[in-house]
Design an enzyme around this catalytic site. Structure first.
Site, PDB file in Angstrom:
ATOM      1  N   GLY A  78     -12.847  -3.346 -21.410  1.00  0.00           N
ATOM      2  CA  GLY A  78     -12.152  -4.606 -21.611  1.00  0.00           C
ATOM      3  C   GLY A  78     -11.638  -4.713 -23.037  1.00  0.00           C
ATOM      4  O   GLY A  78     -12.001  -3.908 -23.903  1.00  0.00           O
ATOM      5  N   GLU A  86     -15.017   6.827 -14.808  1.00  0.00           N
ATOM      6  CA  GLU A  86     -14.434   6.413 -13.522  1.00  0.00           C
ATOM      7  C   GLU A  86     -13.084   7.079 -13.232  1.00  0.00           C
ATOM      8  O   GLU A  86     -12.658   7.109 -12.087  1.00  0.00           O
ATOM      9  CB  GLU A  86     -14.305   4.880 -13.460  1.00  0.00           C
ATOM     10  CG  GLU A  86     -13.262   4.256 -14.380  1.00  0.00           C
ATOM     11  CD  GLU A  86     -13.823   3.847 -15.748  1.00  0.00           C
ATOM     12  OE1 GLU A  86     -14.821   4.441 -16.203  1.00  0.00           O
ATOM     13  OE2 GLU A  86     -13.238   2.937 -16.380  1.00  0.00           O
ATOM     14  N   HIS A 100     -14.278   6.860 -20.167  1.00  0.00           N
ATOM     15  CA  HIS A 100     -14.188   6.241 -18.842  1.00  0.00           C
ATOM     16  C   HIS A 100     -14.465   7.283 -17.752  1.00  0.00           C
ATOM     17  O   HIS A 100     -13.535   7.899 -17.245  1.00  0.00           O
ATOM     18  CB  HIS A 100     -12.780   5.665 -18.620  1.00  0.00           C
ATOM     19  CG  HIS A 100     -12.473   4.473 -19.452  1.00  0.00           C
ATOM     20  ND1 HIS A 100     -12.842   3.198 -19.091  1.00  0.00           N
ATOM     21  CD2 HIS A 100     -11.835   4.348 -20.638  1.00  0.00           C
ATOM     22  CE1 HIS A 100     -12.432   2.336 -20.013  1.00  0.00           C
ATOM     23  NE2 HIS A 100     -11.816   3.011 -20.962  1.00  0.00           N
ATOM     24  N   LYS A 128      11.643  -8.187  12.364  1.00  0.00           N
ATOM     25  CA  LYS A 128      12.942  -8.485  11.730  1.00  0.00           C
ATOM     26  C   LYS A 128      12.976  -8.209  10.220  1.00  0.00           C
ATOM     27  O   LYS A 128      13.940  -7.621   9.728  1.00  0.00           O
ATOM     28  CB  LYS A 128      13.330  -9.952  12.026  1.00  0.00           C
ATOM     29  CG  LYS A 128      14.786 -10.339  11.740  1.00  0.00           C
ATOM     30  CD  LYS A 128      15.847  -9.701  12.620  1.00  0.00           C
ATOM     31  CE  LYS A 128      15.716  -9.728  14.095  1.00  0.00           C
ATOM     32  NZ  LYS A 128      16.091 -10.913  14.840  1.00  0.00           N
ATOM     33  N   PRO A 129      11.926  -8.592   9.458  1.00  0.00           N
ATOM     34  CA  PRO A 129      11.986  -8.284   8.020  1.00  0.00           C
ATOM     35  C   PRO A 129      12.194  -6.788   7.761  1.00  0.00           C
ATOM     36  O   PRO A 129      12.914  -6.411   6.843  1.00  0.00           O
ATOM     37  CB  PRO A 129      10.617  -8.749   7.502  1.00  0.00           C
ATOM     38  CG  PRO A 129      10.160  -9.773   8.485  1.00  0.00           C
ATOM     39  CD  PRO A 129      10.713  -9.349   9.812  1.00  0.00           C
ATOM     40  N   GLY A 155       0.797  -1.228   0.000  1.00  0.00           N
ATOM     41  CA  GLY A 155       0.000   0.000   0.000  1.00  0.00           C
ATOM     42  C   GLY A 155       0.823   1.268   0.000  1.00  0.00           C
ATOM     43  O   GLY A 155       0.422   2.270   0.592  1.00  0.00           O
ATOM     44  N   LYS A 156       1.959   1.226  -0.685  1.00  0.00           N
ATOM     45  CA  LYS A 156       2.790   2.443  -0.811  1.00  0.00           C
ATOM     46  C   LYS A 156       2.024   3.584  -1.465  1.00  0.00           C
ATOM     47  O   LYS A 156       2.128   4.724  -1.056  1.00  0.00           O
ATOM     48  CB  LYS A 156       3.994   2.161  -1.715  1.00  0.00           C
ATOM     49  CG  LYS A 156       5.143   1.496  -1.053  1.00  0.00           C
ATOM     50  CD  LYS A 156       6.380   1.578  -1.933  1.00  0.00           C
ATOM     51  CE  LYS A 156       6.195   1.166  -3.370  1.00  0.00           C
ATOM     52  NZ  LYS A 156       6.127  -0.238  -3.679  1.00  0.00           N
ATOM     53  N   LYS A 184      11.337  -0.879  19.425  1.00  0.00           N
ATOM     54  CA  LYS A 184      12.311  -1.831  18.899  1.00  0.00           C
ATOM     55  C   LYS A 184      12.760  -1.420  17.489  1.00  0.00           C
ATOM     56  O   LYS A 184      13.949  -1.398  17.176  1.00  0.00           O
ATOM     57  CB  LYS A 184      11.687  -3.226  18.872  1.00  0.00           C
ATOM     58  CG  LYS A 184      12.664  -4.301  18.493  1.00  0.00           C
ATOM     59  CD  LYS A 184      12.116  -5.645  18.870  1.00  0.00           C
ATOM     60  CE  LYS A 184      13.089  -6.744  18.498  1.00  0.00           C
ATOM     61  NZ  LYS A 184      12.462  -8.053  18.654  1.00  0.00           N
ATOM     62  N   ASP A 222      -1.795   3.798  -9.254  1.00  0.00           N
ATOM     63  CA  ASP A 222      -1.519   4.701  -8.128  1.00  0.00           C
ATOM     64  C   ASP A 222      -1.735   6.165  -8.494  1.00  0.00           C
ATOM     65  O   ASP A 222      -2.067   6.983  -7.638  1.00  0.00           O
ATOM     66  CB  ASP A 222      -0.082   4.515  -7.628  1.00  0.00           C
ATOM     67  CG  ASP A 222       0.005   3.327  -6.670  1.00  0.00           C
ATOM     68  OD1 ASP A 222      -0.992   3.064  -5.979  1.00  0.00           O
ATOM     69  OD2 ASP A 222       1.059   2.665  -6.638  1.00  0.00           O
ATOM     70  N   CYS A 268     -17.137   2.176 -21.770  1.00  0.00           N
ATOM     71  CA  CYS A 268     -16.239   1.893 -22.900  1.00  0.00           C
ATOM     72  C   CYS A 268     -16.661   0.611 -23.632  1.00  0.00           C
ATOM     73  O   CYS A 268     -17.616   0.648 -24.390  1.00  0.00           O
ATOM     74  CB  CYS A 268     -14.792   1.866 -22.435  1.00  0.00           C
ATOM     75  SG  CYS A 268     -13.678   2.231 -23.797  1.00  0.00           S
TER      76      CYS A 268
HETATM   77  N1  GLN Z   1     -11.637  -2.984 -26.610  1.00  0.00           N
HETATM   78  C1  GLN Z   1     -12.381  -1.802 -26.874  1.00  0.00           C
HETATM   79  C2  GLN Z   1     -11.599  -0.843 -27.752  1.00  0.00           C
HETATM   80  O1  GLN Z   1     -10.418  -0.949 -27.879  1.00  0.00           O
HETATM   81  C3  GLN Z   1     -12.807  -1.130 -25.583  1.00  0.00           C
HETATM   82  C4  GLN Z   1     -11.655  -0.633 -24.774  1.00  0.00           C
HETATM   83  C5  GLN Z   1     -12.034  -0.310 -23.354  1.00  0.00           C
HETATM   84  O2  GLN Z   1     -13.028  -0.779 -22.838  1.00  0.00           O
HETATM   85  N2  GLN Z   1     -11.223   0.483 -22.683  1.00  0.00           N
HETATM   86  O3  GLN Z   1     -12.174   0.056 -28.340  1.00  0.00           O
END
Ligand code: GLN
Length: 542
Positions: A361, A519, A517, A191-192, A17-18, A225, A72, A388
């Protein structure tokens, strides 16, 4: 004031969790009145994170300028409530690339270019550039990897060089793991960590602060310690116990007075702000009023008992932010799309959820199952958010099952499709022919013009927005008229390229899918409008 540098390194093992620790320290110092920025250094040779599979390295986070980077960076943006640029991210590959390019351009004036000092100097240069660009008093630099391994040695050398030059301006924090052993699992072992400090010492660095990551709170005896064995001053071992929500971490660290210790070492006095707002936010998280149950249909979950939710970390955080805004405890479950592909009857489990998300995806594995899940949400009026790939599959589902184009698909999934309702654009085609994959998708911030009267336009309460992208394929506009005739709503387009950015479906409580996206832009206390509205509908809030 001279720029101050806080380096965050990791001891014993990775995954302690750095990143969240670095982000939390940043949040605390920001709350003390300083302007803070954060930099991530990744030790791999990849020039950016874009070419890595999510199951390999977790989510690829995207910045406004299109930089594809480590997740990150998302933590930094979320905790610091700021938008960062590619100047705040570097890898071994990118550092070497710029040194080599400079050498080719004769910028070293005929000298022999050596790994030391040129690579560490380039690192320091980049850190200073990022500090200047962000107008920051304090820069937090997280060095990826674990001390003692070969990969990050040149970055540690950069710390050593900078600390020699600017002893009053550099603080080194070691985030170290304290395992628990013994019959009850409550014997914390130091110790680690002692070995980790020895290995930092061997490259000329003495940590100033040790953040003790442990299952529980570190007791005074163990702290003493570590202090004594590792040569630290009293108060410089800070306890970082496991937490339910990562947003508790700034509060925990500050309970051990981490800002007091760091500021003293940097010869700074806190200005008169404090963590009050953040504490109130955390109090809200800890005292919810009911829960909201969201299912995420995906495939990057890894295998066996370990669910690699890191692949969708920003989606998960966005759901959390939105749920917190409605005082709900977010309950997220991961649903493997392959199940729906194998057995359609399993789709009825989607009814158990208040809302379903199909996130991004790549590739065709699992897509038929996702399309089935989307169709199920459409027909059964389950609140749905597509992100997406989630938009692309929603368009395919609509084309097949509402508009009657039975073989509708994406060029990503089939070589010579007859009906590519999702297609690749000409400029992307050329890149693919040349086998140029790194950094060549539609990346980063693009404008989106919202269609008046749509759910999205009302939700954003704006007409022009900007959101981040990472994809190669797009809605094929030659099919648009036909799809719209059947009721598909185009709620947002890019004004320059006319590419579809948001679609909606009518007569549904909430069915919105975005090519971008969202998000990547949600923040703990400023949830993304689309996520906030999705959760509002999911909980049936007026
Ligand atoms: N695979 C899809 C594309 O390349 C969707 C990419 C994604 O979901 N980020 O357009």
């Amino acid at each position: 004031m001279p720029t101050k540098y806080i380096f965050v390194t990791g001891g014993v093992m990775s995954g302690v969790g750095k990143g969240v620790a670095a982000a939390s320290i940043g949040k605390i110092l920001q709350s003390s009145g300083f302007s803070v920025t954060a930099i991530k250094i990744d030790p791999y040779v990849n020039v950016d994170a874009g070419t890595m599979s999510p199951t390999e390295h977790g989510e690829v986070f995207v910045l406004d300028d299109g930089m594809e980077c480590d997740q990150d960076m998302g933590n930094y943006e979320r905790f610091l409530d700021t938008s960062l640029s590619g100047a705040n991210y570097m890898t071994t590959g990118s550092v070497y690339l710029s040194v080599i390019n400079k050498e080719r351009a004769m910028e070293y004036g005929g000298k022999c270019v050596d790994v030391v000092p040129q690579i560490p100097l380039e690192v320091i240069n980049r850190i200073n550039n990022a500090a200047k660009k962000n107008h920051s008093d304090i820069v937090i630099i997280e060095v990826g990897g674990t001390v003692g391994e070969y990969q990050n040695i040149l970055f540690l050398e950069a710390i050593r060089m900078l600390k020699i030059k600017r002893p009053k301006d550099v603080v080194v924090v070691l985030v170290s793991f304290i395992p628990a052993l013994g019959a009850g699992g409550n014997e914390l072992k130091t110790k680690p960590t002692q070995y980790a400090v020895k290995s930092l010492n061997s490259v000329g660095i003495q940590p100033d602060i040790i953040l003790a990551r442990a299952p529980g709170t570190l007791d005074q005896k163990r702290k003493e310690k570590i202090q004594f064995m590792c040569g630290l001053e009293e108060g410089d071992v800070v306890s970082a116990p496991n937490v339910e929500s990562i947003y508790e971490i700034p509060v925990n660290l500050e309970n051990d007075n981490i800002s007091g210790r760091i500021l003293k070492k940097l010869f700074l006095k806190p200005k008169n702000k404090d963590l009050e707002e953040w504490r109130a936010f955390v109090h809200g998280i800890q005292n919810p009023n009911g829960e909201v149950k969201i299912g995420i249909v995906g495939k990057y979950f890894g295998s066996g008992d370990f669910i690699l939710t890191d692949s969708y970390i920003s989606v998960l955080e966005s759901v959390r932010h939105a749920a917190y805004a409605w005082d709900k405890k977010p309950v997220v479950e991961w649903l493997d799309s392959n199940t729906y592909e194998k057995d359609e009857k399993t789709l009825s489990e989607l009814k158990k959820y208040d809302g379903i998300i199909v996130p991004g995806g790549f590739g065709n594995r699992g897509v038929e199952g996702k399309i089935k899940a989307i169709g199920y949400c459409r027909k059964n009026k389950i609140p749905f958010l597509g992100l997406c790939l989630g938009l692309q599959l929603s368009v395919i589902e609509f084309a097949r099952n509402v508009a009657g184009i039975k073989d509708a698909t994406s060029r990503e999934f089939e070589k010579n499709p007859k009906n590519p309702v999702i297609d690749v654009m000409d400029e992307q085609k050329d890149l693919l022919k040349e086998k140029r994959y790194g950094g060549t998708m539609r990346l980063g911030a693009y404008d989106c013009q919202l269609t008046p009267g749509t759910v999205s336009q009302k939700t954003y309460d704006a007409s022009l927005i900007s959101e981040r992208h990472r994809h190669r394929y797009e809605v094929n506009n030659t099919y648009l008229d036909g799809l719209m005739e059947k009721g598909l709503v185009i709620a947002g387009i890019n004004p320059k390229s006319n590419l579809v950015e948001i679609i909606e479906i009518q007569n549904h409580p909430f069915f919105v899918a975005t090519q971008f996206h969202p998000e990547f832009k949600s923040r703990p206390m400023k949830p993304h409008p689309l996520f906030k509205e999705f959760i509002r509908v999911a909980i049936g809030q007026k």
